[in-house]
Design an enzyme around this catalytic site. Structure first.
Site, PDB file in Angstrom:
ATOM      1  N   ARG A 193      -3.396 -12.722 -15.655  1.00  0.00           N
ATOM      2  CA  ARG A 193      -3.441 -13.629 -14.281  1.00  0.00           C
ATOM      3  C   ARG A 193      -4.692 -14.313 -14.248  1.00  0.00           C
ATOM      4  O   ARG A 193      -5.904 -13.711 -14.543  1.00  0.00           O
ATOM      5  CB  ARG A 193      -3.564 -12.595 -12.800  1.00  0.00           C
ATOM      6  CG  ARG A 193      -3.323 -13.277 -11.701  1.00  0.00           C
ATOM      7  CD  ARG A 193      -2.627 -12.486 -10.803  1.00  0.00           C
ATOM      8  NE  ARG A 193      -3.574 -11.956 -10.031  1.00  0.00           N
ATOM      9  CZ  ARG A 193      -3.284 -11.307  -8.711  1.00  0.00           C
ATOM     10  NH1 ARG A 193      -1.991 -11.404  -8.128  1.00  0.00           N
ATOM     11  NH2 ARG A 193      -4.109 -10.422  -8.216  1.00  0.00           N
ATOM     12  N   ARG A 253      -6.124   0.380 -10.213  1.00  0.00           N
ATOM     13  CA  ARG A 253      -5.519  -0.266  -8.864  1.00  0.00           C
ATOM     14  C   ARG A 253      -3.958  -0.064  -8.626  1.00  0.00           C
ATOM     15  O   ARG A 253      -3.510   0.252  -7.520  1.00  0.00           O
ATOM     16  CB  ARG A 253      -5.553  -1.785  -9.231  1.00  0.00           C
ATOM     17  CG  ARG A 253      -5.744  -2.595  -7.973  1.00  0.00           C
ATOM     18  CD  ARG A 253      -6.405  -4.052  -8.348  1.00  0.00           C
ATOM     19  NE  ARG A 253      -5.622  -4.968  -8.109  1.00  0.00           N
ATOM     20  CZ  ARG A 253      -5.451  -6.370  -8.423  1.00  0.00           C
ATOM     21  NH1 ARG A 253      -5.827  -6.209  -9.622  1.00  0.00           N
ATOM     22  NH2 ARG A 253      -4.620  -7.152  -7.818  1.00  0.00           N
ATOM     23  N   LYS A 311       4.905 -10.978  -4.406  1.00  0.00           N
ATOM     24  CA  LYS A 311       5.138 -10.922  -3.038  1.00  0.00           C
ATOM     25  C   LYS A 311       4.411 -12.249  -2.340  1.00  0.00           C
ATOM     26  O   LYS A 311       4.994 -12.844  -1.232  1.00  0.00           O
ATOM     27  CB  LYS A 311       4.127  -9.640  -2.497  1.00  0.00           C
ATOM     28  CG  LYS A 311       4.321  -9.443  -1.025  1.00  0.00           C
ATOM     29  CD  LYS A 311       3.590  -7.934  -0.835  1.00  0.00           C
ATOM     30  CE  LYS A 311       2.240  -7.923  -1.089  1.00  0.00           C
ATOM     31  NZ  LYS A 311       1.394  -7.574  -0.151  1.00  0.00           N
ATOM     32  N   ARG A 333      -0.662   0.402   5.270  1.00  0.00           N
ATOM     33  CA  ARG A 333      -0.950   1.091   4.193  1.00  0.00           C
ATOM     34  C   ARG A 333      -0.589   2.623   3.964  1.00  0.00           C
ATOM     35  O   ARG A 333      -0.475   3.217   2.820  1.00  0.00           O
ATOM     36  CB  ARG A 333      -2.284   0.745   3.522  1.00  0.00           C
ATOM     37  CG  ARG A 333      -2.247  -0.848   3.038  1.00  0.00           C
ATOM     38  CD  ARG A 333      -3.699  -1.009   2.416  1.00  0.00           C
ATOM     39  NE  ARG A 333      -4.041  -2.078   2.386  1.00  0.00           N
ATOM     40  CZ  ARG A 333      -3.959  -2.848   1.488  1.00  0.00           C
ATOM     41  NH1 ARG A 333      -3.470  -2.515   0.396  1.00  0.00           N
ATOM     42  NH2 ARG A 333      -4.366  -4.356   1.438  1.00  0.00           N
ATOM     43  N   ARG A 335     -10.336 -12.712 -12.507  1.00  0.00           N
ATOM     44  CA  ARG A 335     -10.872 -11.560 -11.469  1.00  0.00           C
ATOM     45  C   ARG A 335     -11.229 -10.400 -12.277  1.00  0.00           C
ATOM     46  O   ARG A 335     -10.513  -9.904 -13.108  1.00  0.00           O
ATOM     47  CB  ARG A 335     -10.058 -11.469 -10.356  1.00  0.00           C
ATOM     48  CG  ARG A 335      -9.962 -12.659  -9.336  1.00  0.00           C
ATOM     49  CD  ARG A 335      -9.058 -12.207  -8.140  1.00  0.00           C
ATOM     50  NE  ARG A 335      -8.892 -10.758  -7.670  1.00  0.00           N
ATOM     51  CZ  ARG A 335      -7.916 -10.262  -6.961  1.00  0.00           C
ATOM     52  NH1 ARG A 335      -7.845 -11.228  -5.830  1.00  0.00           N
ATOM     53  NH2 ARG A 335      -7.834  -9.044  -6.882  1.00  0.00           N
TER      54      ARG A 335
END
Ligand code: ZN
Length: 224
Positions: A126, A171, A13, A87, A160
């Protein structure tokens, strides 16, 4: 035009939003960035948000919506990408009402769809730049030129905590549980534009442009 760009973490995104900004001068409004910015600048809304955050509660929807609409007015933005908001269905309804009060509306909701298994794979590798969290790499799909170093500013890359394998699944589960009702809300309104996010970046881009009417069907431009 106002679009709400939807996609799970790892769906690409951010990349696509960045291209819309660069190519069409659209204004990218991420609710997270807006909130941080207002708090940093110590605006009235920022101070109000601070009070909720300090108290350990969520910033109320109307405060976030005021920030979004205020920023749109401030920038005199007519071409807007909303990211990270709404959201929940309650937020989506409140946003619709607030926009309607200003004679505006959401024009399209592109949803970049990627299977959870693919997301797990992408997020697992990532790497994030220490200097700028928007500089993202992937050990497998998009490695930096020099291992462990950001191509743009030479800062070290790290994984992270959110991107550690055990955290990713939780998540994603939370994301889908929260987002599916919002997706259905926009589907019922005829605004949802589903895009296959498993394709290569150029094809996703092309489909996104079609979805928001920036590109007319031209088979000559289709990739592959
Ligand atoms: Zn960097």
């Amino acid at each position: 035009m106002i679009i709400v760009l939807v996609g799970a973490p790892g769906a690409g995104k951010g990349t696509q939003a960045g291209r819309l900004v660069e190519t069409y001068g659209m204004v990218h409004l991420s609710s997270g960035d807006l909130l941080r910015d207002e708090r940093k600048r110590g605006t009235d809304l920022g101070k109000l948000a601070d009070r909720y955050i300090t108290a350990g509660t969520l910033v109320p929807d109307d405060v976030v919506i005021k920030m979004i609409l205020g920023k749109m007015r401030e920038l005199n933005a007519s071409d807007v990408i909303l990211d990270g908001f709404p959201r929940t269905v309650a937020q989506a309804e409140a946003l619709d009402l607030a926009l309607a009060a200003e004679g505006q509306k959401i024009d399209a909701v592109p949803y970049i769809m990627v299977k959870p298994a693919t997301l797990l794979d992408r997020l697992g590798g990532r790497l994030t730049c220490r200097a700028d969290g928007s500089h993202l790499y992937n050990a497998k799909y998009n490695p930096p030129a020099v291992a462990g170093i950001c191509d743009i500013d030479g800062s070290p890359l790290y994984q992270r905590e959110d991107d550690l394998p055990d955290k990713i699944k939780t998540r994603l589960d939370t994301y889908f549980a929260q987002t599916m009702p919002v997706i259905e809300y926009y589907r019922a309104k005829g605004l949802l534009r589903e895009i296959n996010g498993e394709q290569d970046i150029e094809q996703v881009w092309y489909d996104l442009l079609l979805a928001i009417g920036k590109q007319s069907e031209d088979p000559g431009l289709l990739v592959g």
